[in-house]
Design a protein around this motif. Sequence first.
Motif, PDB file in Angstrom:
ATOM      1  N   ARG A 109     -73.249 -54.835 -28.199  1.00  0.00           N
ATOM      2  CA  ARG A 109     -72.500 -56.020 -28.613  1.00  0.00           C
ATOM      3  C   ARG A 109     -73.444 -57.210 -28.729  1.00  0.00           C
ATOM      4  NH1 ARG A 109     -68.004 -54.396 -29.961  1.00  0.00           N
ATOM      5  NH2 ARG A 109     -66.474 -53.546 -28.532  1.00  0.00           N
ATOM      6  N   TRP A 134     -71.839 -49.988 -18.908  1.00  0.00           N
ATOM      7  CA  TRP A 134     -70.780 -49.854 -19.921  1.00  0.00           C
ATOM      8  C   TRP A 134     -70.214 -48.433 -19.910  1.00  0.00           C
ATOM      9  CZ3 TRP A 134     -70.822 -46.513 -24.148  1.00  0.00           C
ATOM     10  CH2 TRP A 134     -69.686 -46.619 -24.971  1.00  0.00           C
ATOM     11  N   ARG A 138     -66.393 -47.526 -19.375  1.00  0.00           N
ATOM     12  CA  ARG A 138     -65.702 -46.901 -20.507  1.00  0.00           C
ATOM     13  C   ARG A 138     -65.018 -45.615 -20.026  1.00  0.00           C
ATOM     14  NH1 ARG A 138     -64.446 -48.410 -25.988  1.00  0.00           N
ATOM     15  NH2 ARG A 138     -63.584 -46.495 -26.736  1.00  0.00           N
ATOM     16  N   ALA A 311     -58.002 -58.828 -23.950  1.00  0.00           N
ATOM     17  CA  ALA A 311     -58.063 -58.022 -25.183  1.00  0.00           C
ATOM     18  C   ALA A 311     -56.677 -57.564 -25.616  1.00  0.00           C
ATOM     19  CB  ALA A 311     -58.963 -56.805 -24.960  1.00  0.00           C
ATOM     20  N   THR A 315     -54.017 -59.900 -29.545  1.00  0.00           N
ATOM     21  CA  THR A 315     -54.125 -58.899 -30.614  1.00  0.00           C
ATOM     22  C   THR A 315     -52.756 -58.266 -30.890  1.00  0.00           C
ATOM     23  OG1 THR A 315     -54.776 -57.385 -28.855  1.00  0.00           O
ATOM     24  CG2 THR A 315     -56.529 -58.212 -30.274  1.00  0.00           C
ATOM     25  N   THR A 319     -50.047 -58.952 -34.053  1.00  0.00           N
ATOM     26  CA  THR A 319     -49.635 -57.853 -34.940  1.00  0.00           C
ATOM     27  C   THR A 319     -48.110 -57.814 -35.057  1.00  0.00           C
ATOM     28  OG1 THR A 319     -51.557 -56.616 -34.186  1.00  0.00           O
ATOM     29  CG2 THR A 319     -49.871 -55.366 -35.345  1.00  0.00           C
ATOM     30  N   ARG A 381     -71.748 -55.939 -34.185  1.00  0.00           N
ATOM     31  CA  ARG A 381     -72.610 -55.150 -33.294  1.00  0.00           C
ATOM     32  C   ARG A 381     -74.042 -55.624 -33.510  1.00  0.00           C
ATOM     33  NH1 ARG A 381     -70.331 -49.952 -32.578  1.00  0.00           N
ATOM     34  NH2 ARG A 381     -68.067 -50.142 -32.436  1.00  0.00           N
ATOM     35  N   PRO A 442     -58.918 -51.165 -38.130  1.00  0.00           N
ATOM     36  CA  PRO A 442     -58.484 -52.361 -37.395  1.00  0.00           C
ATOM     37  C   PRO A 442     -58.866 -52.331 -35.914  1.00  0.00           C
ATOM     38  CG  PRO A 442     -56.599 -50.925 -37.841  1.00  0.00           C
ATOM     39  CD  PRO A 442     -57.759 -50.368 -38.598  1.00  0.00           C
ATOM     40  N   PHE A 443     -59.139 -51.130 -35.372  1.00  0.00           N
ATOM     41  CA  PHE A 443     -59.538 -51.035 -33.966  1.00  0.00           C
ATOM     42  C   PHE A 443     -61.038 -50.771 -33.826  1.00  0.00           C
ATOM     43  CE2 PHE A 443     -55.012 -49.875 -33.953  1.00  0.00           C
ATOM     44  CZ  PHE A 443     -54.527 -50.693 -32.947  1.00  0.00           C
ATOM     45  N   GLY A 444     -61.789 -50.931 -34.898  1.00  0.00           N
ATOM     46  CA  GLY A 444     -63.224 -50.677 -34.849  1.00  0.00           C
ATOM     47  C   GLY A 444     -63.510 -49.186 -35.021  1.00  0.00           C
ATOM     48  N   VAL A 445     -64.764 -48.807 -34.746  1.00  0.00           N
ATOM     49  CA  VAL A 445     -65.175 -47.405 -34.904  1.00  0.00           C
ATOM     50  C   VAL A 445     -66.135 -47.006 -33.775  1.00  0.00           C
ATOM     51  CG1 VAL A 445     -65.022 -47.368 -37.433  1.00  0.00           C
ATOM     52  CG2 VAL A 445     -67.155 -48.005 -36.349  1.00  0.00           C
ATOM     53  N   ARG A 448     -67.638 -47.716 -29.321  1.00  0.00           N
ATOM     54  CA  ARG A 448     -67.028 -48.930 -28.780  1.00  0.00           C
ATOM     55  C   ARG A 448     -65.691 -49.239 -29.433  1.00  0.00           C
ATOM     56  NH1 ARG A 448     -71.484 -52.418 -25.747  1.00  0.00           N
ATOM     57  NH2 ARG A 448     -69.653 -53.038 -24.587  1.00  0.00           N
ATOM     58  N   CYS A 450     -61.820 -49.643 -29.962  1.00  0.00           N
ATOM     59  CA  CYS A 450     -60.873 -50.191 -28.995  1.00  0.00           C
ATOM     60  C   CYS A 450     -60.263 -49.070 -28.134  1.00  0.00           C
ATOM     61  CB  CYS A 450     -59.757 -50.910 -29.742  1.00  0.00           C
ATOM     62  SG  CYS A 450     -58.476 -51.524 -28.645  1.00  0.00           S
ATOM     63  N   PRO A 451     -60.375 -49.192 -26.817  1.00  0.00           N
ATOM     64  CA  PRO A 451     -59.773 -48.160 -25.953  1.00  0.00           C
ATOM     65  C   PRO A 451     -58.286 -48.423 -25.697  1.00  0.00           C
ATOM     66  CG  PRO A 451     -61.014 -49.737 -24.639  1.00  0.00           C
ATOM     67  CD  PRO A 451     -61.139 -50.200 -26.057  1.00  0.00           C
TER      68      PRO A 451
HETATM   69  C1  HEM Z   1     -53.262 -54.449 -32.154  1.00  0.00           C
HETATM   70  C2  HEM Z   1     -53.959 -54.512 -31.045  1.00  0.00           C
HETATM   71  C3  HEM Z   1     -55.456 -54.422 -30.921  1.00  0.00           C
HETATM   72  C4  HEM Z   1     -56.436 -54.481 -31.890  1.00  0.00           C
HETATM   73  C5  HEM Z   1     -56.245 -54.639 -33.393  1.00  0.00           C
HETATM   74  C6  HEM Z   1     -57.714 -54.337 -31.219  1.00  0.00           C
HETATM   75  C7  HEM Z   1     -58.942 -54.345 -31.873  1.00  0.00           C
HETATM   76  C8  HEM Z   1     -60.154 -54.178 -31.230  1.00  0.00           C
HETATM   77  C9  HEM Z   1     -61.435 -54.170 -31.909  1.00  0.00           C
HETATM   78  C10 HEM Z   1     -61.653 -54.348 -33.416  1.00  0.00           C
HETATM   79  C11 HEM Z   1     -62.390 -53.974 -30.963  1.00  0.00           C
HETATM   80  C12 HEM Z   1     -63.897 -53.874 -31.227  1.00  0.00           C
HETATM   81  C13 HEM Z   1     -64.190 -52.429 -31.552  1.00  0.00           C
HETATM   82  C14 HEM Z   1     -65.564 -52.129 -32.058  1.00  0.00           C
HETATM   83  O1  HEM Z   1     -66.532 -52.861 -31.792  1.00  0.00           O
HETATM   84  O2  HEM Z   1     -65.708 -51.110 -32.760  1.00  0.00           O
HETATM   85  C15 HEM Z   1     -61.724 -53.858 -29.677  1.00  0.00           C
HETATM   86  C16 HEM Z   1     -62.380 -53.655 -28.476  1.00  0.00           C
HETATM   87  C17 HEM Z   1     -61.735 -53.579 -27.264  1.00  0.00           C
HETATM   88  N1  HEM Z   1     -60.370 -53.601 -27.039  1.00  0.00           N
HETATM   89 FE1  HEM Z   1     -58.912 -53.791 -28.449  1.00  0.00          FE
HETATM   90  N2  HEM Z   1     -57.490 -54.191 -29.880  1.00  0.00           N
HETATM   91  C18 HEM Z   1     -56.130 -54.228 -29.653  1.00  0.00           C
HETATM   92  C19 HEM Z   1     -55.488 -54.083 -28.433  1.00  0.00           C
HETATM   93  C20 HEM Z   1     -56.103 -53.816 -27.234  1.00  0.00           C
HETATM   94  C21 HEM Z   1     -55.424 -53.549 -25.995  1.00  0.00           C
HETATM   95  C22 HEM Z   1     -53.895 -53.473 -25.846  1.00  0.00           C
HETATM   96  C23 HEM Z   1     -56.386 -53.377 -25.037  1.00  0.00           C
HETATM   97  C24 HEM Z   1     -56.235 -53.063 -23.575  1.00  0.00           C
HETATM   98  C25 HEM Z   1     -55.112 -52.763 -22.970  1.00  0.00           C
HETATM   99  C26 HEM Z   1     -57.679 -53.512 -25.687  1.00  0.00           C
HETATM  100  C27 HEM Z   1     -58.903 -53.413 -25.054  1.00  0.00           C
HETATM  101  C28 HEM Z   1     -60.132 -53.477 -25.694  1.00  0.00           C
HETATM  102  C29 HEM Z   1     -61.411 -53.360 -24.992  1.00  0.00           C
HETATM  103  C30 HEM Z   1     -61.600 -53.217 -23.484  1.00  0.00           C
HETATM  104  C31 HEM Z   1     -62.414 -53.419 -25.985  1.00  0.00           C
HETATM  105  C32 HEM Z   1     -63.920 -53.325 -25.755  1.00  0.00           C
HETATM  106  C33 HEM Z   1     -64.355 -51.860 -25.794  1.00  0.00           C
HETATM  107  C34 HEM Z   1     -65.844 -51.636 -25.589  1.00  0.00           C
HETATM  108  O3  HEM Z   1     -66.640 -52.538 -25.808  1.00  0.00           O
HETATM  109  O4  HEM Z   1     -66.209 -50.501 -25.232  1.00  0.00           O
HETATM  110  N3  HEM Z   1     -57.471 -53.776 -27.020  1.00  0.00           N
HETATM  111  N4  HEM Z   1     -60.368 -53.975 -29.876  1.00  0.00           N
END
Ligand code: HEM
Length: 510
Positions: A109, A134, A138, A311, A315, A319, A381, A442-445, A448, A450-451
């Motif tokens: 990151r 990390w 993770r 996080a 988000t 939505t 990234r 929308p949640f990345g790839v 990393r 989104c978990p």
């Molecule tokens: C519509 C809802 C959500 C969207 C669109 C979203 C989107 C994203 C995106 C784009 C990333 C970056 C991914 C990447 O770099 O490839 C991310 C990372 C992350 N998200 Fe979400 N997110 C959502 C909901 C949530 C929820 C509900 C949680 C936890 C309960 C969460 C926890 C995290 C965490 C911890 C990371 C960092 C992961 C890492 O660095 O390993 N997100 N999210």
Amino acid sequence: MDQFTFPYFGFGLCFFLALLLYAVLRAVCGSGTKHRRRLRLPPGPWQLPVIGSLHHLLWGLPHRTIRDLSLRHGPLMLLRVCERVAIVVSSAEAVREIYKGNEALFSERLSSPGIDELSRHGQGIIFAPYGDHWRLLRRILMTELLSARRIEAFQRIREEEAARLVSSVQAKSSSSGGGLVNVGELLDEFMTDSAVRAIFGDRLPDRAAFMKIVKQGVSLASLFDLRDLFPSSWLVRLLPRGSGKAERHRQEMFKLMDNILKTHQERRASTDGDDEHDLVDVLLRIQKEGDIRVSLTDGIIRAVLIDIFGAALDTTSTTLQWAMAELVANPIVMHKVKLETRRVLAGQATIQESMLKDMHYLRATIKETLRLHPPAPFFPRLCLQDYKIHGYDVPRGAIVLTNIWAISRDPKYWDEPEMFRPGRFEGNNDVDFRGMDFEFTPFGVGRRICPGIGFAHASIEIALASLLYHFDWDLPKGVEPGKMDMTEVFGVTLSRKANLFLHPIPYVPV
Ligand code: HEM
């Protein structure tokens, strides 16, 4: 929510200081550019000394401005913002080339002194450097905190909160004489309450103070920091740093979190610690088991909890708000999704999640919302090693900025991309957001990604089904569906500018 202020906030000051620093920086780092001249960097808009491409980004919303620039310069585009070199990625093919096979090189990151301070020096997960710390967190997230089993265990919380959302809509509508309801506000409350209960438990001490401090954190995170643009400059590091707001915020947050941990520890001690009500309990159990390579200190637990909460909130709520806005703006889609909801749930007084599994069109509606309105329009990234993509050099240390928003509206991948048409995700189209379809991320790839996908999806699904089953929805008098204000604000998420006021008409009263 506060508007995203980088790089707008204090631009005058930034520009002035930047010019002042120019001579010094040139003297100190001038030699650093020699290597770059030999590289074949992607094309990009013309640059100015010191600020680079910054002047191209000053107007409009960043995701749209950058998309427009990419249309002129190509799917790999070079931007330089002061000391930072960014390669903007705007095609599914380039995302595939980067993240399939060579992913480890792009799993770091972004870091900077400002981010470091706000992220509690990478102790949490979101900004943790790509390494053992990390990896450990993770693993805990995927196997414990946000596993499918855990998401299922929170089902009761979501059902109760969705029922409360329905009651609140009805109560607000009655108190305003059957009038308008601020749907965005109620969805915010739904998401906050669901997340607080799942993460911190039902008995969160000082809930109001906690929420206030979280909101402050969100606005602090969006403040411009000169150190982020000139990370290597010792001179910038010496400049006075505002009013120490970030540090004060950190201290207050820590105090509240310590209180939460203490309450949980006391309860667990008095009940033999077997019960796991929420994520704090899970983390305290793992801490006690102590059979992992890196010890899970209270500091790490605090940081992880803050990360997950931060996080999850905006988000998911954003939505939900876009989904409702698009549905009232598109009456045919609204009609179809309402029919499905009412057919599947016919005769039910309240909704349980097990009833939702046959709602294919509702799921397509959620996908279509995320395609048109990804709450995080970019995922940045860091490139860990000099690399070549499509014949261009990506230097080590460059920011690789994927424009999710631009790719998911690109006519190359989507018919009539600006239209809200959930039907595109029906039938044989199994394009999904789990990181395998690079035109829809929308949640990345990759590693990393989104978990929290399961957590977010389950919350969105039950909230939407509840609103559509129990109510019909009308726009305020005089507003035509096609004339709704859909203006975006580029903040911590890509949210709606206008409040979403709608008129609910009870269909299945509670
Ligand atoms: C519509 C809802 C959500 C969207 C669109 C979203 C989107 C994203 C995106 C784009 C990333 C970056 C991914 C990447 O770099 O490839 C991310 C990372 C992350 N998200 Fe979400 N997110 C959502 C909901 C949530 C929820 C509900 C949680 C936890 C309960 C969460 C926890 C995290 C965490 C911890 C990371 C960092 C992961 C890492 O660095 O390993 N997100 N999210």
